[in-house]
Motif scaffolding. Structure first.
Motif, PDB file in Angstrom:
ATOM      1  N   ALA A  24      79.244  11.268  23.055  1.00 33.06           N
ATOM      2  CA  ALA A  24      78.426  12.338  23.593  1.00 33.06           C
ATOM      3  C   ALA A  24      76.798  12.409  22.762  1.00 33.06           C
ATOM      4  O   ALA A  24      75.994  12.787  23.150  1.00 33.06           O
ATOM      5  CB  ALA A  24      79.223  13.832  23.941  1.00 33.06           C
ATOM      6  N   ARG A  26      74.976  10.543  19.769  1.00 35.91           N
ATOM      7  CA  ARG A  26      75.009   9.360  19.106  1.00 35.91           C
ATOM      8  C   ARG A  26      73.905   9.436  17.907  1.00 35.91           C
ATOM      9  O   ARG A  26      72.923   8.821  18.031  1.00 35.91           O
ATOM     10  CB  ARG A  26      74.939   8.117  19.779  1.00 35.91           C
ATOM     11  CG  ARG A  26      75.821   8.436  21.091  1.00 35.91           C
ATOM     12  CD  ARG A  26      75.488   7.212  21.966  1.00 35.91           C
ATOM     13  NE  ARG A  26      74.386   7.117  22.626  1.00 35.91           N
ATOM     14  CZ  ARG A  26      73.743   6.007  23.081  1.00 35.91           C
ATOM     15  NH1 ARG A  26      74.428   4.816  22.759  1.00 35.91           N
ATOM     16  NH2 ARG A  26      72.668   6.204  23.650  1.00 35.91           N
ATOM     17  N   GLU A  42      68.527  16.387  29.752  1.00 36.57           N
ATOM     18  CA  GLU A  42      69.067  16.829  31.017  1.00 36.57           C
ATOM     19  C   GLU A  42      70.727  16.738  30.861  1.00 36.57           C
ATOM     20  O   GLU A  42      70.966  16.627  29.853  1.00 36.57           O
ATOM     21  CB  GLU A  42      68.710  15.728  31.923  1.00 36.57           C
ATOM     22  CG  GLU A  42      67.340  15.509  32.299  1.00 36.57           C
ATOM     23  CD  GLU A  42      66.851  14.564  33.288  1.00 36.57           C
ATOM     24  OE1 GLU A  42      66.402  15.145  34.552  1.00 36.57           O
ATOM     25  OE2 GLU A  42      67.133  13.514  33.304  1.00 36.57           O
ATOM     26  N   SER A  43      71.476  17.100  32.080  1.00 35.20           N
ATOM     27  CA  SER A  43      72.755  17.221  31.673  1.00 35.20           C
ATOM     28  C   SER A  43      73.322  15.910  31.347  1.00 35.20           C
ATOM     29  O   SER A  43      72.872  14.741  31.775  1.00 35.20           O
ATOM     30  CB  SER A  43      73.487  17.574  32.852  1.00 35.20           C
ATOM     31  OG  SER A  43      73.036  16.794  34.254  1.00 35.20           O
ATOM     32  N   GLY A  44      74.440  15.758  30.151  1.00 40.92           N
ATOM     33  CA  GLY A  44      74.862  14.612  29.905  1.00 40.92           C
ATOM     34  C   GLY A  44      74.086  14.130  28.621  1.00 40.92           C
ATOM     35  O   GLY A  44      74.206  12.923  28.321  1.00 40.92           O
ATOM     36  N   LYS A  47      72.818  17.768  24.519  1.00 42.77           N
ATOM     37  CA  LYS A  47      72.402  18.738  23.923  1.00 42.77           C
ATOM     38  C   LYS A  47      73.201  19.879  23.330  1.00 42.77           C
ATOM     39  O   LYS A  47      73.201  20.477  22.380  1.00 42.77           O
ATOM     40  CB  LYS A  47      71.080  19.254  24.494  1.00 42.77           C
ATOM     41  CG  LYS A  47      71.375  19.603  25.973  1.00 42.77           C
ATOM     42  CD  LYS A  47      70.150  19.975  26.668  1.00 42.77           C
ATOM     43  CE  LYS A  47      70.436  20.658  28.132  1.00 42.77           C
ATOM     44  NZ  LYS A  47      71.173  20.075  28.926  1.00 42.77           N
ATOM     45  N   SER A  48      73.945  20.150  24.292  1.00 41.35           N
ATOM     46  CA  SER A  48      74.963  21.176  24.173  1.00 41.35           C
ATOM     47  C   SER A  48      75.945  20.749  22.950  1.00 41.35           C
ATOM     48  O   SER A  48      76.129  21.634  22.335  1.00 41.35           O
ATOM     49  CB  SER A  48      75.741  21.722  25.413  1.00 41.35           C
ATOM     50  OG  SER A  48      74.761  22.326  26.327  1.00 41.35           O
ATOM     51  N   ALA A 230      70.775  10.756  26.423  1.00 41.02           N
ATOM     52  CA  ALA A 230      71.943   9.964  26.288  1.00 41.02           C
ATOM     53  C   ALA A 230      72.463   9.863  24.917  1.00 41.02           C
ATOM     54  O   ALA A 230      72.862   9.106  24.306  1.00 41.02           O
ATOM     55  CB  ALA A 230      71.974   8.427  26.808  1.00 41.02           C
TER      56      ALA A 230
END
Lengths: 278, 310, 259
Positions: A24, A26, A42-44, A47-48, A230
């Motif tokens: 998740a 890298r 964006e989602s995925g 960042k979280s 990514a």
């Protein structure tokens, strides 16, 4: 140059799933002083997970590795559980997206702030109470005494989020990680919450990591922005220089939002180049 | 938060099954089934449970071929009564000089009959009552759920006893008695699931296409409740088998000379100390089959109902 | 095309009585796109739900194509008015393939030639036939929303109700969906009612819009007026300002950076 508050070097978060290993995050590296750093993606984009990994809150079966992950010189990867516990919620705090899920529904807001304070500071109950009330006032609650004795379900989303911020800042942390702190709120309310957060961070000279999907918001709020895609940081830039972003992903993110200022149609869309993810 | 895609790439049949772009309804369905099967087989206990249940079915189907002796007609009463397990009689003989193994093999038919019949009767009743009550709400819900509560309040064996006493002993009556006492839990589960889905956007979307209420219940709500009900039914099978055996034991289920396992345990009771195998062998069969259904149910739950797995 | 007069929606009774919408009225012409803007609790979504029958009409009238709607709505109504929901993760049945989801409205209305129409619907929303037999979990958020749009369009409705159709999506995906909606409206002559909290999205897609607050209409204005900043109530102004991003109050102590 002062010693940075937080050093992150080659941070990786892997999830061992039945279908294989998913990475998740890298290899994220950055340093943070007492400043406001935005992480956008964006989602995925990971960042979280980056924010969670710093606090050691990566959900299982996640695995965190890094060349260096240090807060104020303390290595977070090798630190004992005890050290981590005192850091977490004490010197490093986190504000989550939705106060509905991060406040305990069966305790009053005041009790929760007192508990957060007493967990990290040796203080009598009366002291803790004063501190909690002062904190509620600091987040601009109109009637701190009343809010103190309310349960989370009795307050609105904006008030809940302010209570959450009060709880997280009561221990005077050096670093605050805010993960989409205003996405569950209405725009006008979220501006209010951000203004409060901004003042408190400035007054106390905290470091802030602001995680969001909203490029416009982050660039207007933070000093520096990391753009993630990514699981990697594709671009790092000063917030005020956002218009001069180099990476096509950042540029694409900037352009694809409709604005009131001009009317472009069709909206430019983002053509994802597979090489960005490499 | 997926970053990079999974690493391994399957080939051949697996690739076809796992294809992200199925080319037909069948491929999509089989692919889904295959994924479920894969996670099911990852649990060895569940596979053992499935093995036991499959074995029960095979034995019941091939009872005539597999059983070495007649289950009803005994041997020589002077020399072949109550013999311990030996090479000629693998599990020994009972007081009528009948081969216990043959009786257990034929008894599996009765067990399977009970299990199948109860699930065919109870599952649809429970599903219908639960989904209709949950979806329509209001007074329909109140009435249906109070009826369910009434049935739920009766202890299963006692109601079955009363029922059999009224209708007369026999395996069919026992089955009906068990079936009417076992649907209420399914109705409750189906109702709970329905309450969760009835306000979702995808149900609102079919409503906005003009779908009738029966169409929504049968086409959209029931498929979502079905898996948790199936899991519950499978887990209940052990209890159903035990109840059937209990009725047989009390002489209210299958009647002699029918080789019902519970009745066999009952006759063995008289010889429990000296000829333990007469009661123990059918008891063991009840135990193994019940265990098999329980293991299978647990495995199915992990696959079909991931929420309840922990 | 759509005429809403003094619409009132009340939920619950007694102490739990909530007036979600109070006397809201507007008209939408054929082929026009009309926006409803407001914050949570403004009643904007409730207006939409009252139009299509998911919320009760307590008072006032809703006219579609000159005819007042009936409760329950007729089958004809559903052929004229369709809706796209906010969360594409919740609006598709998790156990149904795309094929099943799209064939359901055709089956309900006894339409022939399902196969061709499903493929056509997929094409219209920019998806290929390879998507036909996928389950929702095999699709991304944007793809799911495209399927939801295809489902709404497959009965060839004249009015499309859009309830925050892009707010659950990433910015780049939002742009794609907005372009698709813009394009479909032009090609099929559709009438839109768009509910959103995002002024920029509404201004992009709609010609006229109604700003709502606490169940009441604040002001009706045109997208052009919004852009040029003309003729606006204080509340609308505050919404516009908030949507421009965070602004630091200059009177606050400026922030000293360390390092």
């Amino acid at each position: 140059m002062m010693k940075p508050l937080l050093e992150v070097e080659d941070l990786r978060v892997r999830f061992h799933l039945r279908t294989g290993i998913v990475e998740a995050v890298r290899g994220v590296s950055f340093q943070l002083g007492r400043e406001r750093l935005g992480i956008v993606g964006e989602s995925g984009s990971g960042k979280s997970q980056t924010g969670r990994a710093i606090l050691g809150l990566t959900p299982p079966p996640g695995e965190v590795t890094a060349k260096r992950l240090a807060f104020d010189g303390i290595d977070l990867l090798t630190a004992s559980r005890r050290t981590l516990r005192t850091l977490r919620g004490g010197r490093v705090s986190m504000v989550m997206q939705d106060p509905k899920y991060s406040l305990n529904p069966v305790m009053t807001i005041g009790e929760q702030i007192i508990e957060a304070y007493q967990a990290h500071a040796k203080a009598s109950r009366a002291e803790a109470r004063d501190k909690a009330l002062a904190m509620l006032e600091a987040v601009k609650m109109r009637d701190p005494g009343r809010v103190f004795s309310l349960y989370p379900h009795e307050v609105s989303g904006g008030m809940g989020q302010r209570a959450m911020i009060a709880m997280m800042l009561v221990t005077d942390p050096d670093l605050l990680i805010a993960d989409e702190p205003t996405s569950a709120l209405d725009v006008t309310v979220s501006m209010e919450v951000l203004r409060i957060l901004d003042e408190l961070v400035a007054e106390r000279g905290m470091g802030l990591i602001f995680i969001s999907h909203d490029l416009k918001l982050v660039s207007s709020f933070c000093d520096r922005v990391l753009v993630m895609y990514a699981g990697r940081v594709v671009e790092e830039l000063e917030a005020r220089n956002l218009r001069e972003a180099k990476h096509p992903y950042t540029q694409g993110l900037m352009r694809c939002l409709p604005t009131l200022a001009d009317d472009i149609r069709p909206l430019p869309t983002l053509n994802r180049d597979p090489s960005w993810a490499l | 938060m997926a970053g990079s895609p999974a690493l391994s790439q399957p080939t051949g049949l697996r690739a076809w099954l796992l294809s992200p772009e199925p080319a037909s309804r069948w491929q999509a369905r089989l692919g889904r089934f295959y994924l479920g099967w894969r996670s099911f087989t990852r649990n060895p206990l569940a596979v053992i449970g499935l093995g036991i249940v499959v074995l029960l079915i095979v034995v019941a189907l091939l009872a005539d071929v597999l059983a070495p002796y007649s289950p009803v007609v005994g041997g020589d009463l002077r020399t072949q009564r109550l013999l311990p397990p030996s090479e000629t009689f693998w599990l020994g003989t009972d007081d009528q000089a009948r081969d216990i193994l043959s009786r257990i093999i034929h008894g599996s038919r009765i067990t399977l009959f009970v299990v199948v019949l109860v699930s065919i009767i109870a599952t649809p009743i429970g599903l219908l009552v639960g989904t209709i009550a949950g979806y329509l709400g209001g007074w329909v819900d109140t009435v249906l759920m109070r009826i369910t509560d009434i049935f739920l309040a009766f202890p299963r064996l006692v109601l079955a006893l009363a029922f059999v006493a009224a209708l007369g002993p026999g395996i069919e009556n026992a089955v009906i008695a068990i079936a009417i006492t076992s649907w209420p839990p399914y109705a409750r589960i189906a109702r709970a699931e329905t309450l969760m889905v009835r306000n979702t956007d995808f149900i609102a979307a079919v409503k906005l296409q003009g779908a009738s209420t029966p169409r929504i219940i049968f086409g959209h709500v029931i498929p979502l409740c079905l898996s948790s009900v199936i899991v519950r039914v499978t887990l209940d099978m052990a209890g159903i088998i035990l109840t059937a055996a209990g009725l047989g034991f009390l002489g209210l289920g299958a009647q002699p000379p029918s080789p019902e396992w519970g009745a066999m345990v009952a006759t063995g009771r008289n010889y429990l100390i000296d000829q333990w195998w007469v009661a123990a062998m059918p008891g063991l069969a009840i135990f193994v089959v019940s265990l098999g259904f329980n293991l299978l149910g647990d495995g199915l739950r992990d696959v079909l109902d991931p929420k309840a797995a922990k | 095309m759509l005429d809403i007069q003094n619409l009132k929606v009340v939920f619950g009774t007694g102490r739990l009585r909530v007036e979600a919408v109070k006397n809201v009225g507007f008209t939408v012409k054929q082929g026009e796109a009309y926006g409803l803007v407001g914050e949570s609790g403004s009643g904007k979504s409730t207006v939409l739900r009252a139009v299509c029958g998911l919320a009760p009409i307590t008072g006032g009238r809703v006219l579609v194509d000159g005819k007042e709607v009936t409760t329950p709505r007729s089958k004809d109504f559903y052929r004229t008015v369709q809706m796209v929901f906010q969360d594409p993760y919740a609006s598709l049945h998790p156990r149904h393939t795309v094929d099943r989801t799209l064939s359901e409205p055709l089956a309900i209305h006894g339409e022939k030639d399902a196969e061709a129409r499903i493929l056509q619907a997929l094409k219209e929303v920019g998806l290929g036939p390879s998507f036909r037999f996928r389950y929702p979990h095999q699709l991304s958020g944007g793809q799911r929303q495209r399927i939801a749009i295809a489902r709404a369009l497959i009965l060839r409705p004249k009015v499309l109700l859009l309830d925050e159709p892009t707010s659950a999506l990433d910015a780049s995906v939002q742009a794609e969906i907005l372009n698709l909606l813009d394009d479909l409206r032009r090609r099929m002559g559709l009438t839109y009612i768009l509910v959103s909290h995002d002024l920029a999205v509404v201004a992009h897609l709609c010609e006229r819009l109604l700003v709502m607050r606490h169940g009441e209409a604040v002001e009706e204005t045109a997208a052009d007026a919004l852009r040029s900043g003309k003729a606006m109530s204080e509340y609308t102004q505050s919404l516009i300002q908030a949507s421009q991003g965070f602004t630091r109050n200059p009177s606050q102590p400026t922030y000293a950076k360390v390092g």
